[in-house]
Design a protein around this motif. Structure first.
Motif, short mmCIF file in Angstrom:
data_model
loop_
_atom_site.label_atom_id
_atom_site.label_comp_id
_atom_site.label_asym_id
_atom_site.label_seq_id
_atom_site.Cartn_x
_atom_site.Cartn_y
_atom_site.Cartn_z
N ASN A 2 0.66 -1.37 0.12
CA ASN A 2 -0.36 0.14 -0.18
C ASN A 2 0.94 1.01 0.30
OD1 ASN A 2 0.76 1.14 2.85
ND2 ASN A 2 -0.88 -0.93 3.14
N ILE A 3 -0.04 2.21 -0.08
CA ILE A 3 0.92 3.88 0.10
C ILE A 3 2.22 3.78 0.65
CG2 ILE A 3 -0.95 4.73 0.60
CD1 ILE A 3 0.83 6.30 -2.26
N ILE A 4 1.65 3.51 2.24
CA ILE A 4 2.20 3.58 3.88
C ILE A 4 3.55 2.48 3.53
CG2 ILE A 4 2.61 3.72 5.86
CD1 ILE A 4 0.35 5.60 4.43
N ASP A 5 3.09 2.02 2.94
CA ASP A 5 4.61 0.42 2.56
C ASP A 5 5.58 1.31 2.08
OD1 ASP A 5 3.54 -1.28 4.68
OD2 ASP A 5 2.35 -2.05 3.73
N ALA A 6 4.63 1.62 0.42
CA ALA A 6 5.71 1.70 -0.77
C ALA A 6 6.19 3.09 0.15
CB ALA A 6 4.67 2.24 -1.44
N ALA A 7 5.53 4.62 0.93
CA ALA A 7 6.59 5.47 1.50
C ALA A 7 7.60 5.12 2.55
CB ALA A 7 5.74 6.40 1.87
#
Length: 150
Positions: A2-7
């Motif tokens: 997800n976007i948080i993991d990607a960040a």
């Protein structure tokens, strides 16, 4: 992902991690670590900060994850060189289309498209779409605001 993991992965994959990246975007390493920590609920990465991180790192996985969460797929578009010709852009696009159909033919040869084959189809398909956008950009440039006669 997800976007948080990607960040989180973007920051920690950067050479030197948050300690090296944070000064380049004007924040402390501790604050940056907190902002990308999936378990932290008090610090959040802003869109402007995410954009800056992608610009410094060259890692666009946050952008791709955001697009995927909303049902989109992104492909980098190479802007045509100022002297690119219409014919050259057409030939590149035709070659990319041919590559896609070669992959499709190979994938369908046994009647089953595997995960790896689907990945190659997606890659060659998006390459072809990107080449079409490049061709359109070349056409826009050479026709100017008023267009040209047929």
């Amino acid at each position: 992902m997800n976007i948080i993991d990607a960040a989180h992965k973007t920051v920690h994959a950067y050479p030197g991690g948050s300690e090296s990246l944070a000064p380049r975007i004007g924040m402390s390493a501790a604050v940056l670590r907190n902002k990308v920590n999936p378990n932290n609920t008090t610090h959040h990465l802003t869109l402007a900060e995410a954009n800056e991180i992608m610009g410094v790192t060259g890692d666009d996985r946050m952008l791709h994850e955001l697009a995927a969460q909303h049902g989109y797929v992104l492909s980098r578009i190479d802007h045509a060189a100022p002297d690119a010709s219409v014919m050259g852009a057409m030939l590149v696009s035709s070659a990319k289309q041919g590559a896609f159909f070669q992959e499709l033919q190979a994938a369908l040869s046994d009647g089953l498209i595997t995960e790896n084959e689907m990945g190659r189809l997606a890659e060659t398909g998006t390459d072809h779409m990107a080449s079409m956008v490049t061709l359109l950009n070349v056409l826009r440039r050479v026709t100017g605001k008023h267009g040209v006669g047929a």
